[in-house]
Design a protein around this motif. Sequence first.
Motif, PDB file in Angstrom:
ATOM      1  N   GLU A 112      30.786  27.390  54.793  1.00  0.00           N
ATOM      2  CA  GLU A 112      32.012  26.772  54.268  1.00  0.00           C
ATOM      3  C   GLU A 112      32.409  27.456  52.965  1.00  0.00           C
ATOM      4  O   GLU A 112      31.584  28.069  52.282  1.00  0.00           O
ATOM      5  CB  GLU A 112      31.764  25.280  54.027  1.00  0.00           C
ATOM      6  N   ASN A 113      33.691  27.341  52.619  1.00  0.00           N
ATOM      7  CA  ASN A 113      34.218  27.855  51.348  1.00  0.00           C
ATOM      8  C   ASN A 113      34.030  29.356  51.195  1.00  0.00           C
ATOM      9  O   ASN A 113      33.728  29.861  50.108  1.00  0.00           O
ATOM     10  CB  ASN A 113      33.595  27.115  50.157  1.00  0.00           C
ATOM     11  N   VAL A 114      34.248  30.072  52.292  1.00  0.00           N
ATOM     12  CA  VAL A 114      34.305  31.533  52.244  1.00  0.00           C
ATOM     13  C   VAL A 114      35.778  31.933  52.299  1.00  0.00           C
ATOM     14  O   VAL A 114      36.519  31.470  53.169  1.00  0.00           O
ATOM     15  CB  VAL A 114      33.541  32.168  53.420  1.00  0.00           C
ATOM     16  N   VAL A 115      36.220  32.773  51.374  1.00  0.00           N
ATOM     17  CA  VAL A 115      37.605  33.240  51.367  1.00  0.00           C
ATOM     18  C   VAL A 115      37.705  34.456  52.288  1.00  0.00           C
ATOM     19  O   VAL A 115      36.923  35.397  52.176  1.00  0.00           O
ATOM     20  CB  VAL A 115      38.068  33.605  49.946  1.00  0.00           C
ATOM     21  N   ALA A 148      42.027  29.432  47.536  1.00  0.00           N
ATOM     22  CA  ALA A 148      42.846  30.635  47.531  1.00  0.00           C
ATOM     23  C   ALA A 148      44.273  30.228  47.193  1.00  0.00           C
ATOM     24  O   ALA A 148      44.720  29.129  47.537  1.00  0.00           O
ATOM     25  CB  ALA A 148      42.784  31.340  48.882  1.00  0.00           C
ATOM     26  N   ALA A 149      44.998  31.121  46.522  1.00  0.00           N
ATOM     27  CA  ALA A 149      46.341  30.785  46.044  1.00  0.00           C
ATOM     28  C   ALA A 149      47.230  32.019  46.105  1.00  0.00           C
ATOM     29  O   ALA A 149      46.758  33.150  46.239  1.00  0.00           O
ATOM     30  CB  ALA A 149      46.265  30.255  44.612  1.00  0.00           C
ATOM     31  N   ILE A 150      48.525  31.786  45.993  1.00  0.00           N
ATOM     32  CA  ILE A 150      49.490  32.872  46.004  1.00  0.00           C
ATOM     33  C   ILE A 150      49.867  33.210  44.565  1.00  0.00           C
ATOM     34  O   ILE A 150      49.951  32.325  43.708  1.00  0.00           O
ATOM     35  CB  ILE A 150      50.741  32.501  46.828  1.00  0.00           C
ATOM     36  N   VAL A 193      47.014  31.863  34.843  1.00  0.00           N
ATOM     37  CA  VAL A 193      45.858  32.072  35.723  1.00  0.00           C
ATOM     38  C   VAL A 193      46.253  32.814  36.997  1.00  0.00           C
ATOM     39  O   VAL A 193      45.530  33.705  37.466  1.00  0.00           O
ATOM     40  CB  VAL A 193      45.195  30.724  36.056  1.00  0.00           C
ATOM     41  N   LEU A 194      47.401  32.476  37.573  1.00  0.00           N
ATOM     42  CA  LEU A 194      47.821  33.057  38.848  1.00  0.00           C
ATOM     43  C   LEU A 194      48.909  34.109  38.663  1.00  0.00           C
ATOM     44  O   LEU A 194      49.722  34.330  39.555  1.00  0.00           O
ATOM     45  CB  LEU A 194      48.309  31.952  39.786  1.00  0.00           C
ATOM     46  N   ALA A 195      48.907  34.775  37.528  1.00  0.00           N
ATOM     47  CA  ALA A 195      49.953  35.749  37.236  1.00  0.00           C
ATOM     48  C   ALA A 195      49.822  37.026  38.064  1.00  0.00           C
ATOM     49  O   ALA A 195      50.814  37.695  38.332  1.00  0.00           O
ATOM     50  CB  ALA A 195      49.950  36.099  35.746  1.00  0.00           C
ATOM     51  N   ARG A 196      48.596  37.380  38.463  1.00  0.00           N
ATOM     52  CA  ARG A 196      48.412  38.591  39.278  1.00  0.00           C
ATOM     53  C   ARG A 196      47.225  38.413  40.220  1.00  0.00           C
ATOM     54  O   ARG A 196      46.403  37.515  40.025  1.00  0.00           O
ATOM     55  CB  ARG A 196      48.243  39.826  38.397  1.00  0.00           C
ATOM     56  N   PRO A 197      47.122  39.266  41.248  1.00  0.00           N
ATOM     57  CA  PRO A 197      46.054  39.089  42.242  1.00  0.00           C
ATOM     58  C   PRO A 197      44.672  39.314  41.639  1.00  0.00           C
ATOM     59  O   PRO A 197      44.499  40.030  40.653  1.00  0.00           O
ATOM     60  CB  PRO A 197      46.368  40.173  43.291  1.00  0.00           C
ATOM     61  N   GLY A 198      43.676  38.698  42.275  1.00  0.00           N
ATOM     62  CA  GLY A 198      42.303  38.936  41.860  1.00  0.00           C
ATOM     63  C   GLY A 198      41.440  37.701  41.969  1.00  0.00           C
ATOM     64  O   GLY A 198      41.905  36.605  42.294  1.00  0.00           O
ATOM     65  N   ARG A 211      30.944  25.820  37.508  1.00  0.00           N
ATOM     66  CA  ARG A 211      31.493  27.033  38.093  1.00  0.00           C
ATOM     67  C   ARG A 211      32.418  26.671  39.246  1.00  0.00           C
ATOM     68  O   ARG A 211      32.120  25.802  40.058  1.00  0.00           O
ATOM     69  CB  ARG A 211      30.385  27.955  38.621  1.00  0.00           C
ATOM     70  N   ALA A 212      33.544  27.385  39.302  1.00  0.00           N
ATOM     71  CA  ALA A 212      34.460  27.297  40.442  1.00  0.00           C
ATOM     72  C   ALA A 212      35.231  28.609  40.485  1.00  0.00           C
ATOM     73  O   ALA A 212      35.200  29.389  39.521  1.00  0.00           O
ATOM     74  CB  ALA A 212      35.398  26.097  40.322  1.00  0.00           C
ATOM     75  N   TRP A 213      35.929  28.854  41.608  1.00  0.00           N
ATOM     76  CA  TRP A 213      36.609  30.141  41.769  1.00  0.00           C
ATOM     77  C   TRP A 213      37.955  29.948  42.459  1.00  0.00           C
ATOM     78  O   TRP A 213      38.121  29.081  43.317  1.00  0.00           O
ATOM     79  CB  TRP A 213      35.763  31.093  42.617  1.00  0.00           C
ATOM     80  N   ILE A 214      38.900  30.802  42.058  1.00  0.00           N
ATOM     81  CA  ILE A 214      40.189  30.910  42.732  1.00  0.00           C
ATOM     82  C   ILE A 214      40.406  32.391  43.043  1.00  0.00           C
ATOM     83  O   ILE A 214      40.185  33.251  42.182  1.00  0.00           O
ATOM     84  CB  ILE A 214      41.352  30.402  41.857  1.00  0.00           C
ATOM     85  N   VAL A 215      40.825  32.685  44.279  1.00  0.00           N
ATOM     86  CA  VAL A 215      41.200  34.051  44.633  1.00  0.00           C
ATOM     87  C   VAL A 215      42.711  34.063  44.838  1.00  0.00           C
ATOM     88  O   VAL A 215      43.233  33.319  45.682  1.00  0.00           O
ATOM     89  CB  VAL A 215      40.480  34.546  45.900  1.00  0.00           C
ATOM     90  N   ALA A 216      43.414  34.882  44.044  1.00  0.00           N
ATOM     91  CA  ALA A 216      44.881  34.941  44.099  1.00  0.00           C
ATOM     92  C   ALA A 216      45.327  36.166  44.891  1.00  0.00           C
ATOM     93  O   ALA A 216      44.781  37.269  44.710  1.00  0.00           O
ATOM     94  CB  ALA A 216      45.455  34.985  42.687  1.00  0.00           C
ATOM     95  N   PHE A 217      46.320  35.968  45.757  1.00  0.00           N
ATOM     96  CA  PHE A 217      46.810  37.035  46.630  1.00  0.00           C
ATOM     97  C   PHE A 217      48.313  37.228  46.440  1.00  0.00           C
ATOM     98  O   PHE A 217      49.032  36.289  46.092  1.00  0.00           O
ATOM     99  CB  PHE A 217      46.539  36.696  48.097  1.00  0.00           C
TER     100      PHE A 217
END
Length: 271
Positions: A112-115, A148-150, A193-198, A211-217
């Motif tokens: 679970e929780n794999v991007v 995950a976010a845009i 935070v979501l200004a650019r991908p990464g 700890r937590a993580w967001i991956v922006a696309f």
Amino acid sequence: MSFDSHRSRGRTAARIALVFTLVSVAAAGCGERGKKEHRVKSDPLHGAELAAEPAPVPYRVTDVRNAGTIVGRVLATGPTSGDTTVTVTTDPGVCGPSRSVPLVERRGDRLENVVVWLDGVHAGKPLPAERRYEIEHDRCAVTPRVQAAIVGGMLNVRSGDPVVHRARFVRDGATIDLVQETDRGQVVPTEKVLARPGLIEIRCDTHPWTRAWIVAFDHPYFAVTNRDGTFTLDSVPPGTYTLEAWQARLGTRKMTVTVKRGGEVKVEMNY
């Protein structure tokens, strides 16, 4: 020859010399400006010339009527690290005397929780219209733990605890934002935070086990695996892609996948 003639010739020679000097200085100045305009960026450590970084390719919306679908699951085929338990020394009345920090969330062999995402996609279905995201401090842990976010979205940082939280957002080892909350129910929005991908890591300065993580696309072809380790990427234009998966403890996996017109591809990614 009279003194006046000598003086006249002297003045004429001086004027010529002055004009020649001014012309030489101007030419030299133009040469310096030309050098600056054509100067190539150099490596500050080694002095080597570097090529200019290519501009990112903007995502564009195209016709996806003949697109396909990728349906998959992410598995752990071997043993993985268990949860870590930490002793709470800050705000134990709210956080509890100890906290269990999950490293790998799995049910059997399902992760679970794999991007999961397609790498290098520059055209396809429309970008998500909803671009507002949220994290919450709840008993000194951040939820959701992975999302995950845009790019270009707004992130609301919410507190459910009556204590001070200082959420630190880190990308590539550098802090991109620091949000402080002082009481339950407080919500602080941030666009940084979501200004650019990464990949963005979320920490808490006052509760260091957090700890937590967001991956922006910058494209819409991404997903986060469900409790049963499954994911779906729809409206994928026909073609061959690199499919990538990232898990906070286990790292990244890649595989090649080919999508046909109107077809469904079933894939399995293994750690």
